[in-house]
Design a protein around this motif. Structure first.
Motif, short mmCIF file in Angstrom:
data_model
loop_
_atom_site.label_atom_id
_atom_site.label_comp_id
_atom_site.label_asym_id
_atom_site.label_seq_id
_atom_site.Cartn_x
_atom_site.Cartn_y
_atom_site.Cartn_z
N SER A 226 0.83 -1.21 0.00
CA SER A 226 0.00 0.00 0.00
C SER A 226 0.86 1.26 0.00
CB SER A 226 -0.92 0.00 1.22
OG SER A 226 -1.69 1.19 1.28
N ILE A 227 1.93 1.25 0.80
CA ILE A 227 2.84 2.40 0.83
C ILE A 227 3.51 2.58 -0.52
CG2 ILE A 227 4.98 3.28 1.85
CD1 ILE A 227 4.14 1.92 4.46
N ALA A 228 3.95 1.49 -1.13
CA ALA A 228 4.62 1.57 -2.43
C ALA A 228 3.67 2.11 -3.51
CB ALA A 228 5.16 0.20 -2.84
N VAL A 229 2.42 1.70 -3.47
CA VAL A 229 1.44 2.19 -4.46
C VAL A 229 1.17 3.67 -4.24
CG1 VAL A 229 -0.95 2.01 -5.24
CG2 VAL A 229 0.40 -0.05 -4.84
N ASN A 230 0.99 4.07 -2.97
CA ASN A 230 0.72 5.49 -2.68
C ASN A 230 1.88 6.38 -3.08
OD1 ASN A 230 -1.80 4.89 -1.63
ND2 ASN A 230 -1.05 4.68 0.47
N ASN A 231 3.11 5.85 -2.99
CA ASN A 231 4.29 6.62 -3.38
C ASN A 231 4.63 6.46 -4.86
OD1 ASN A 231 4.66 7.57 -0.78
ND2 ASN A 231 5.98 5.87 -0.18
N HIS A 232 3.75 5.78 -5.62
CA HIS A 232 3.95 5.57 -7.06
C HIS A 232 5.20 4.74 -7.36
CE1 HIS A 232 0.73 8.43 -7.72
NE2 HIS A 232 1.36 9.33 -6.99
N ARG A 233 5.61 3.90 -6.42
CA ARG A 233 6.75 3.01 -6.67
C ARG A 233 6.29 1.70 -7.32
NH1 ARG A 233 9.95 3.27 -0.98
NH2 ARG A 233 11.48 2.04 -2.13
N LEU A 234 5.00 1.37 -7.17
CA LEU A 234 4.40 0.22 -7.83
C LEU A 234 3.05 0.66 -8.39
CD1 LEU A 234 5.13 -2.73 -5.35
CD2 LEU A 234 6.27 -2.27 -7.52
N LEU A 235 2.56 -0.11 -9.37
CA LEU A 235 1.25 0.18 -9.95
C LEU A 235 0.15 -0.38 -9.05
CD1 LEU A 235 2.05 -0.72 -13.66
CD2 LEU A 235 1.96 1.57 -12.64
N ASN A 236 -1.02 0.15 -9.21
CA ASN A 236 -2.15 -0.27 -8.37
C ASN A 236 -2.80 -1.52 -8.94
OD1 ASN A 236 -4.02 -0.32 -6.37
ND2 ASN A 236 -5.28 1.35 -7.19
N THR A 237 -2.03 -2.59 -8.98
CA THR A 237 -2.54 -3.92 -9.34
C THR A 237 -2.22 -4.86 -8.19
OG1 THR A 237 -0.48 -4.51 -10.47
CG2 THR A 237 -2.19 -3.43 -11.79
N SER A 238 -2.41 -6.15 -8.40
CA SER A 238 -2.14 -7.08 -7.31
C SER A 238 -0.63 -7.21 -7.07
CB SER A 238 -2.72 -8.46 -7.65
OG SER A 238 -2.02 -9.02 -8.74
N PRO A 239 -0.22 -7.48 -5.81
CA PRO A 239 1.21 -7.65 -5.51
C PRO A 239 1.85 -8.79 -6.29
CG PRO A 239 -0.08 -7.39 -3.49
CD PRO A 239 -1.06 -7.55 -4.61
N GLU A 240 1.09 -9.85 -6.55
CA GLU A 240 1.66 -10.99 -7.25
C GLU A 240 2.04 -10.65 -8.69
OE1 GLU A 240 -0.31 -12.21 -3.72
OE2 GLU A 240 -1.04 -11.05 -5.44
N GLU A 241 1.27 -9.77 -9.33
CA GLU A 241 1.57 -9.40 -10.71
C GLU A 241 2.86 -8.60 -10.83
OE1 GLU A 241 -3.10 -8.99 -12.12
OE2 GLU A 241 -1.72 -7.30 -12.34
N GLN A 242 3.29 -7.99 -9.73
CA GLN A 242 4.49 -7.14 -9.76
C GLN A 242 5.58 -7.74 -8.88
OE1 GLN A 242 3.45 -2.74 -9.80
NE2 GLN A 242 1.57 -3.58 -8.89
N ALA A 243 5.69 -9.06 -8.89
CA ALA A 243 6.71 -9.71 -8.05
C ALA A 243 7.10 -11.04 -8.67
CB ALA A 243 6.17 -9.93 -6.63
N THR A 244 8.29 -11.48 -8.31
CA THR A 244 8.72 -12.85 -8.58
C THR A 244 8.58 -13.63 -7.27
OG1 THR A 244 11.00 -12.17 -8.13
CG2 THR A 244 10.27 -12.18 -10.43
N ASN A 245 9.10 -14.83 -7.21
CA ASN A 245 8.91 -15.64 -6.00
C ASN A 245 10.21 -16.35 -5.64
OD1 ASN A 245 7.56 -16.74 -3.83
ND2 ASN A 245 6.77 -18.47 -4.98
N TYR A 246 11.21 -15.56 -5.22
CA TYR A 246 12.50 -16.12 -4.82
C TYR A 246 12.66 -15.94 -3.31
CZ TYR A 246 13.39 -16.09 -9.82
OH TYR A 246 13.31 -16.30 -11.17
#
Length: 683
Positions: A226-246
């Motif tokens: 939520s903080i990252a989206v509010n600061n425009h560091r990530l897009l307002n989509t689901s966290p899984e769409e903007q992440a890998t899984n390592y």
């Protein structure tokens, strides 16, 4: 027989494999840590240099003037056109990565932007609040723009002549500039993966998988997302769409301060772990992850294991067949051979079977003795190779540590002459060379000139402005032409090397190109009084040192260019101010006035030259007139852009009274205000 033959081989093979694996892992750690540190230094240098440049640009007089005057005065005027032209010219220094230059007022309103006529309020941008409360320029984190591209912002406060905050100079870069810095740092390597991660483990750069940029290592928790989206560091989509899984990589990063070297899987679609070294940036809370596939480092170990298995299996088959064929008829001789084998198994490798006959038993005894000789030879050879490899690894480690120390010492030097002299002395002293010389190519590209040297006849060569013609004279000139290092193991027999009369004791020499952005800017020439002193391994290690030196030279040259440009700008401003005010004074009949308490009247311009000289420092002085009623006069210079345009003189009647520091401070403040008023007054 089978066990006696195999056990020593297996033990030796296992020991050799373990030692080789440990040595290769140690070498990988040193190499990756050096690469990670170098990449982090490159990013730190880019950020620090950009911050310094923006800080200097924020103090340009045109920006101060534009932010000082009212909107009605500056709109559609020459001041606005000149300021906009300055912003446009500044943006052209890196037209590929710079999005825009803009001036922002104290309320966050963009009042002038070279890239857009649509002005907006940026008071909510991440740079705006920090730059107001900091004496230094600031850099923001990477954010998404409205068109979903990403950018990073550098900003510096613009202050007036009194040091008051009047606005912000903002420079917006495409975040791809971070990818460019990393790509240039690692060079053409195809098996190296370098990641740049922020404090939320979001990829800011990825040397091999750019499609993963702006994706986190693992999905962020709801609060961080939520903080990252509010600061425009990530897009307002689901966290899984903007992440890998390592997950393993994320856990290792959490402990990277204590364990900066580890193995984890970070390569998509490729099985197996990667070996990773971590380095932290000094200018930002970011992390560099520098990795290569583990299988590359341990390829020699796998080949050795396969060879040992084949050898052991082959030996087992041969021994088993021989034993099975002659077991029934060779009881007694085999017992004798077993005793010999027992002696060998106990460590007596000099034991041999007693060959009495030439029949099969005799042949077997000879074969057994031959096998024992081979085994003893293998053991001796293995020990020698282990000793040689250990010695080579120790030497390489020492050389890399020395190079790291030298690189650390020279990277903090910004003066080019000092950098070259210190580098030549450090390299010669740390490696105990006969002579070290640093050559730089002239502007015409025709000669390489010796700019720094250490060792025998160094000063004499420098005094004679020693030079070599590129492509024709010596190793140095030849290396500039080919852009590759060259070694002369025996200078007396080498056809390329030029016989230098200043260095008669040279027996071997290596010349390495100083490369900056794939361009050779000079040569690092090293000479020893020992024949065959350089190996192929030495060339690779010393080239690392040469690359570090080239980067330091480029940084020093850039620093000198920035300082020279700043000095030229100040000189131009001073000359322009002096010319404008001289022209204004020439158009007036009187330029000096006196107020005697009742009226204002003109007075002659008779201020002595010696007093003007004292006022050039910009500070008030106290003088005393030579009249019968002694008066103490306080002279305060009126300055505009560090140029004296007038003087205020204050007299007091009481000869015993002296001017206090508070009174002088008030007078200087009044003079500064008068200068600002005169500067902004209509012509």
């Amino acid at each position: 027989m089978l066990l006696i033959a195999l056990i020593p081989l297996v033990i030796i093979a296992v020991r050799d494999t373990i030692q080789t694996q440990q040595a290769l892992t140690k070498g990988a750690e040193i190499s990756l840590k050096a690469g990670a540190t170098q990449t982090a230094n490159s990013l730190d240098n880019f950020i620090q240099n950009t911050l310094s440049t923006v800080s200097s640009e924020a103090q340009l007089a045109d920006f101060i003037t534009y932010l000082t005057v009212s909107p009605t005065v500056r709109t559609g005027t020459v001041i606005q056109a000149r300021t906009l032209d300055l912003l446009e010219n500044l943006s052209k220094k890196d037209s590929t990565n710079i999005i825009s230059y803009a001036l922002v007022d104290t309320n966050g309103n963009v009042i002038l932007d070279n890239a857009s006529d649509i002005l907006r309020n940026e008071s909510t941008e991440p740079y705006f609040l920090p730059v107001q409360f900091s004496d230094n320029p600031v850099v923001s984190y990477v954010t998404y723009e409205e068109d979903k591209t990403t950018s990073i912002t550098f900003a510096s406060a613009v202050k007036n002549i009194n040091g008051g905050y009047i606005g912000v100079l903002r420079v917006k870069y495409r975040s791809a500039v971070l990818q460019d810095v990393i790509t240039k740092s690692i060079g053409p390597s195809t098996d190296t993966l370098v990641l740049l991660l922020d404090q939320l483990s979001i990829r800011l750069a990825d040397s091999q998988n750019p499609e993963l940029i702006q994706k986190s290592i693992v999905p962020l928790n709801p609060v961080d997302f939520s903080i990252a989206v509010n600061n425009h560091r990530l897009l307002n989509t689901s966290p899984e769409e903007q992440a890998t899984n390592y997950t393993d990589f994320e856990l290792a990063l959490d402990n990277a301060v204590n364990q900066p070297f580890f193995q984890a899987d970070i390569t998509p679609n490729i099985n197996g772990d990667d070996t990773i070294a971590v380095a932290f940036l000094q200018t930002q809370p970011w992390v560099i992850a520098y990795s290569r596939p583990t299988t590359i480092f341990l390829a020699d170990v796998q080949r050795q294991i396969r060879t040992n298995i084949i050898f052991v299996l082959g030996t087992s088959i041969v021994v088993a067949l021989i034993a099975a064929l002659i077991a029934n008829s060779l009881t007694n001789p085999i017992i004798a051979l077993s005793k010999v084998a027992n002696s060998i198994s106990q460590g007596d490798y000099n034991a041999r079977a007693n060959v009495k006959n030439t029949d099969e038993i005799g042949v077997l005894a000879l074969a057994f003795n031959s096998m024992t000789d081979q085994l003893q030879s293998i053991l001796v050879g293995l020990e020698q190779r282990i000793d040689e490899r250990t010695a080579d690894l120790k030497k390489s480690t020492l050389e890399l540590e020395t190079i790291a120390e030298v690189a650390r010492d020279i990277t903090i030097i910004r003066d080019l002459s000092t950098l070259l002299n210190v580098s030549a002395n450090l390299i010669r002293e740390r490696f105990n060379y006969y002579h070290v010389g640093i050559y730089l190519i002239d502007d015409a590209g025709e000669f390489v000139y010796l700019r720094a040297a250490s060792g025998m006849s160094a000063q004499e060569m420098l005094d004679q402005n020693y030079k070599l013609k590129i492509g024709q004279e010596g190793l140095t000139g030849n290396v500039v032409r080919t852009c590759r290092a060259y070694i002369a193991q025996d200078v007396g027999k080498d056809a390329v090397r030029f016989q230098n009369p200043f260095l008669p004791q040279t027996h071997s020499e290596i010349a390495l190109p100083l490369r900056s952005r794939n361009i050779t800017i000079g040569i690092l020439d090293i000479q020893t009084d020992i024949e065959s002193a350089f190996e192929e391994r030495s060339t690779n290690i010393l080239q690392l040192l040469a690359d570090q030196l080239a980067a330091a030279i480029e940084n020093a040259q850039l620093t000198q260019q920035v300082e020279g440009t700043f000095t030229e700008l100040n000189t131009a401003y001073r000359l322009q101010t002096q010319s404008v005010w001289q022209s204004a004074l020439n158009n007036r009949e009187n330029s000096a006035y006196e107020y005697n308490g009742m009226q204002m009247q003109s007075v002659p311009q008779n201020l002595p030259i010696n007093l003007l000289k004292q006022l050039e420092a910009g500070k008030a002085i106290v003088t005393q007139t030579n009249t019968s009623d002694v008066k103490k006069t306080l002279l305060v210079p009126i300055t505009v852009r560090n140029q004296i345009i007038g003087v205020i003189g204050l007299e007091q009647e009481d000869p015993n009274r002296t001017w206090t520091e508070e009174e002088m401070a008030v007078a200087e403040a009044a003079a500064n205000r008068a200068g600002l008023t005169l500067e902004n007054a209509p012509a």
